[in-house]
Design a protein around this motif. Structure first.
Motif: not given
Ligand code: GLU
Length: 381
Positions: A344-345, A353-362, A364-369
């Motif tokens: 991620y950029g 940062s500091g967040c759980r990985s299953d929160e990434i999509e909500s 950022l609106g997308y997820v690279y894993g």
């Protein structure tokens, strides 16, 4: 990489090298004077030709373009601006190349010029392209003569010194020996110019802070490198599976002796388990674009448990970088722990940062894993 076992002899190591990178510092080529020492260059080429005649692949990394340009133009008094240095490099590089060509011609050997910059190896595609060119030259018994493309490169895309450039070439070519020739017989226990009790260190197994401090920032003559850049180069090359030797370019038969495995200078044995190809590239090529500070749990997961770095463990993000850039990972005290390629950029990482990985999509609106840096793209320091 083909390292072949041979019968151990006294004062020898029991390996035989197949592909060798020899780096000539400016101080070796000029003997510390403002002019090229052509008879000495002929002597170095004699040794190179002898090595090549044994069926080994040889690559030269040459410094001296700027010094030769200065000499060729009659030593003008110029302000040290970038464009003046680049002008001298442009003049000097072609002259330098002419000389290598002429001297190798004595032995009927062809040379091929390769001018590289960091930009040429930063992207995997260009890295592979440069590697193919090197291999094509070697396959045809042509000696690649490499230098940095000083005439046109700017600070951002420069490797900056030929020690690190030669490590990069070692990695590109998958060489098994990097011979760094300089004006010192090797690495000493103290600065030999200040301390008469300084002892030559024959072998270095670990490059640590103490050693880095010892190397200080000595700079020799007209070149830009010193022992610090040599240690950086040694570290990168040995991680890639090459032995590294720092020795004096004026020691008798230094090249043939080093290649035979004779004890000379300071030797850094290759890591027993070298990094896989992809990881070598992470370590040597790209400039570090930023850094991530991680918490204790993440530091432990990376360093002891061989895990990937998750956004949850990131405390702060420094710098502006994009997905795919190389960054350094630091502990809370700012100590470098690892280097890796980010998924991620920097803007994204600041948000997650500091967040759980299953929160990434909500967020950022997308997820690279789920990971910020995957363990396959990561090297512990
Ligand atoms: N590329 C520079 C030159 O040819 C030398 C860099 C160095 O001394 O390490 O002048």
């Amino acid at each position: 990489m083909g390292i072949v076992a041979t019968i151990p002899m006294r004062g020898f190591i029991d390996i035989m090298y197949k592909r060798i990178v020899v780096k000539f510092g400016t101080s070796v080529l000029t003997g510390g004077t403002p002019r090229l020492d052509q008879p000495h260059m002929v002597e170095l080429v004699r040794q190179c030709a002898a090595v090549q005649n044994q069926g080994k692949d040889l690559i030269i990394c040459t410094s001296g373009a700027i010094a030769v340009g200065h000499e060729r133009l009659g030593f003008p008094q110029l302000s040290p601006t970038l464009s003046n240095k680049q002008m001298m490099a442009a003049v000097g590089q072609s002259r330098l190349m002419q000389m290598w060509e002429r001297f190798f011609d004595i032995y009927g050997t062809h040379v091929g010029q390769i001018l590289l910059t960091r930009g040429d190896v930063e992207h995997r595609g260009r890295f592979l392209n440069a590697r193919d060119t090197l291999n094509a030259l070697l396959d045809h018994n042509i000696v690649p003569v490499v230098n940095e493309n000083d005439a046109v490169t700017t600070a951002e895309i420069k490797v900056g010194d030929n020690d690190n450039l030669s490590a990069l070439v070692t990695i590109l070519a998958e060489a098994d020996l990097l011979l760094l020739l300089t004006d010192q017989p090797g690495l000493f226990s103290a600065d030999p110019r200040m301390n008469p009790d300084a002892q030559l260190i024959p072998e270095v197994k670990t490059i640590d802070e103490t050693l880095r401090k010892l190397a200080g920032d000595s700079v020799s003559g007209l070149g830009v490198g010193g022992m610090t850049t040599k240690l950086q180069a040694a570290d990168a090359a040995r991680r890639a599976g090459a032995d590294v030797i720092i020795a004096s370019g004026h020691a008798t038969n230094v090249i043939t002796r080093a290649v035979r495995g004779e004890t000379i200078g300071t030797r850094f044995p290759a890591l027993e388990i070298p990094l896989v190809n992809r990881k070598r590239w992470i370590f040597a090529a790209p400039k570090v674009a930023g850094s991530l500070k991680v918490d204790e749990g993440a530091a432990q997961a990376l360093c002891t448990n061989g895990r990937s770095l998750l956004p949850a463990g990131i405390l702060s993000v420094a710098g502006n970088f994009s997905r795919g850039d190389t960054i350094s990972i630091q502990d809370q005290a700012g100590q470098d722990l690892a280097r890796g390629i980010v998924r991620y950029g920097s803007d994204d990482l600041r948000k997650i940062s500091g967040c759980r990985s299953d929160e990434i999509e909500s967020l950022l609106g997308y997820v690279y894993g789920p990971v910020a840096v995957h363990r396959n793209d990561l090297i512990l320091l």
